[in-house]
Design a protein around this motif. Structure first.
Motif: not given
Lengths: 174, 391
Positions: A49, A59-63, A65, B287, B290-291, B294, B298, B361-366
């Motif tokens: 991926r 850029i904050g989150s590089p994910m 989503e 890393t 960074r999430v 963000t 929010k 894997d990273l946690p998500t913002v949601t």
């Protein structure tokens, strides 16, 4: 404003290379860019991926989503990430690999028969990604197709003539 | 200044070269292999030396030897290689030899998953060798650009304190691509916030700059010099001796040369939305931060009183960020909870300290915003692995 592009498929299809080419073109155009790559499990039936984020701001989150564009190059990848695409987003899938579509998704889904076209026009499936990049050059408004082609030729120094033709073919597809 | 789309491995290599690193020994391992590759092509261009060791233990021993010879030396690996550094790491701590070590975290334990990020070595970087009686310095960047700057910082600190310094990154930083700006002069380094100091690249006894205001003299080895390259306890005169009194002095020095001079690196953190005493403080490094940043931004927009503390200097642990009684949430790339235990220790006794772990894997913002809402409403984090006490 951030634009999120996701590409996923098998190992060896050039998923990481595709993200790298898009990312380099964006850097040349003055954007901030992150491009995460995940790999390592493809040999055991997983997926590779690339998660690309392009923005004028840091850029904050590089994910990825809320994907604006999703290039699906295998059925496993399609199934794993289709739900990340936003309502206004577009899934570009290669019907040679993605043989089953989920018609309940709210986003646009467009078939790009890149593999078959590559084999038919250039005799090798390896050019499929350049065709896909041509499609993206026209679809993603952040990209200047000329700069994107320069990045292709810079990152892949071999087969320049074929790659240029494959890119043009992709640009004219939609 | 040159701009690239490149990996963190590339950025760290360029940072090391800017700092004056001219010796690299390593053993390939995903996700740090490309760093060794980059060093193998860049160092010869700069008149430096690249050696592939027969394993990680040998690689760090080579670096320690090179540093004793006057080179600024570095090695790089991932978790499974980092544990093999235990022996030479101890030598470097005990004999006070500056060297920089990059650990790019992947999913563990053991080989785990090569191409996915992990943060399982939070405590391992604190205790990378046996024996205790030492303090370690660990820096954790959260982007490729910052990894370049922190590599420079690590060289500075390793020389200043004469001790190995670990830069703890993760797979997403070293393997991922990002837009990177590489400074081309000291002036540009300063403009971009890099540490500069009168660093010499050539080897020679004057290589370690003698600096004022710190009780760590430059390395001069041998009898009657106060420093000795030996795995035994040295006396101040530079003889090795198994004597408790001599050991007390040696151990005190290894610990307090770092603790007494924390002002040299305890500015290495980032705080967001922390000015109004937030009801929930989210703690992270690398890393995932960074999430977190963000998500916190929010959450603020929707009225949640959340703030974020991001640690860059992990060890010695900066207790001072956790003095206020409030709710804390540690976000980490592991399921066992490591950073959270240190926050629990540092925070006032009756503080609530929560944990969200993810693996590979990273946690998500949601996910994070949902967790903030639950915690602020006094609910528990229901999902598997989200609360320490569930395990």
């Amino acid at each position: 404003m951030r634009t999120e592009i996701l590409a996923s498929g098998f190992g060896g299809q050039g998923v990481v290379r595709l993200g790298q080419i898009l990312g380099e073109a964006a850097v040349k155009q003055g954007y901030r860019v992150t491009m995460l790559k995940s790999h390592g499990t493809e040999m055991r039936g997983g997926y590779v991926r690339s998660q690309l984020v392009i923005s004028k701001e840091p850029i904050g989150s590089p994910m990825v989503e809320n994907a604006d564009f999703f290039v699906a190059l295998s059925l496993a990848a399609y199934k794993a990430f289709k739900h990340l695409v936003t309502k206004n987003g577009i899934i570009l899938y290669d019907p040679a690999f993605v043989v089953e579509l989920d018609n309940t998704l709210p986003c646009t889904q467009t078939a790009i028969p890149a593999k078959d076209l590559a084999v038919e026009k250039f005799g090798r499936a390896v050019f499929a990604n350049t065709i896909m990049l041509g499609v993206l050059a026209k679809l993603v408004e952040e990209f200047d197709p000329k700069i994107l082609l320069e990045s292709i030729l810079h990152i892949i120094p071999k087969y320049q003539e074929q790659n240029e033709k494959a890119f043009e073919l992709g640009c004219a597809l939609l | 200044m040159k701009r690239y789309l490149e990996t963190g491995n590339f950025a760290i290599t360029e940072g090391a070269i800017l700092a004056g690193c001219r010796f690299f020994a390593g053993y390939p391992i995903t996700p740090a292999t490309e760093l060794a590759e980059a060093m193998s092509s860049r160092l010869p261009q700069e008149g430096g030396i690249f050696i592939q060791g027969e394993d990680e233990c040998a690689a760090l021993h080579l670096c320690v030897g090179a540093a004793l010879g006057g080179y600024k030396a570095m090695t790089a690996t991932s978790g499974p290689g980092y544990i093999l550094y235990a022996d030479p790491y101890g030598w470097a701590i005990g004999s006070e030899i500056p060297v920089v070590i990059l650990n790019s975290g992947r999913v563990g334990p053991v080989s785990g998953i090569t191409g996915a990020p992990g943060q399982g070595e939070f405590y391992l970087t604190r205790y990378p060798t046996q024996g205790g009686n030492f303090e370690t310095i660990v820096l954790a960047p959260n982007s490729a650009q910052e990894a370049m700057a922190m590599t420079v910082e690590a060289f500075y600190l390793s020389e200043r304190f004469r001790t190995p310094v670990t830069v703890l990154a993760d797979q997403l930083i070293t393997d991922g691509f990002e837009d990177i700006s590489v400074p081309e002069s000291d002036g540009e380094m300063e403009e971009m916030g890099f540490r500069t100091w009168p660093r010499k690249i050539n080897r020679g006894p004057e290589f370690y700059p003698a600096m004022d205001e710190i009780d760590v003299p430059p390395v001069v080895l041998g009898h009657n010099t106060g420093a000795l390259c030996s795995d035994w306890t040295p006396t101040e005169e530079g003889y090795d001796i198994e004597q408790v009194q001599a050991h007390h002095k040696h151990a005190y020095r290894l610990i307090y040369k770092v603790r007494n001079h924390r002002s040299l690196f305890n500015h290495l953190y980032e705080k967001n939305f922390m000015d109004d005493d937030p009801d929930l403080v989210v703690v992270s490094y690398g890393t995932p931060s960074r999430v977190v940043n963000t998500a916190v931004k929010k959450a603020r927009q929707s009225g949640l009183k959340v703030g974020a503390v991001r640690l860059i200097n992990l060890w010695p642990f900066p207790d001072e960020h956790f003095r206020r009684k409030t709710k804390y949430l540690s976000v980490e790339l592991n399921w066992d909870g490591q950073l959270v235990r240190e926050v629990q220790r540092a925070a006032p006794k009756d503080s609530e300290v929560h944990f969200i772990g993810s693996c590979g894997d990273l946690p998500t913002v949601t996910d994070l915003i949902e967790a903030f809402e639950r915690l602020l409403q006094g609910q528990s984090l229901a999902r598997r692995g989200w609360e320490l006490e569930e395990w």
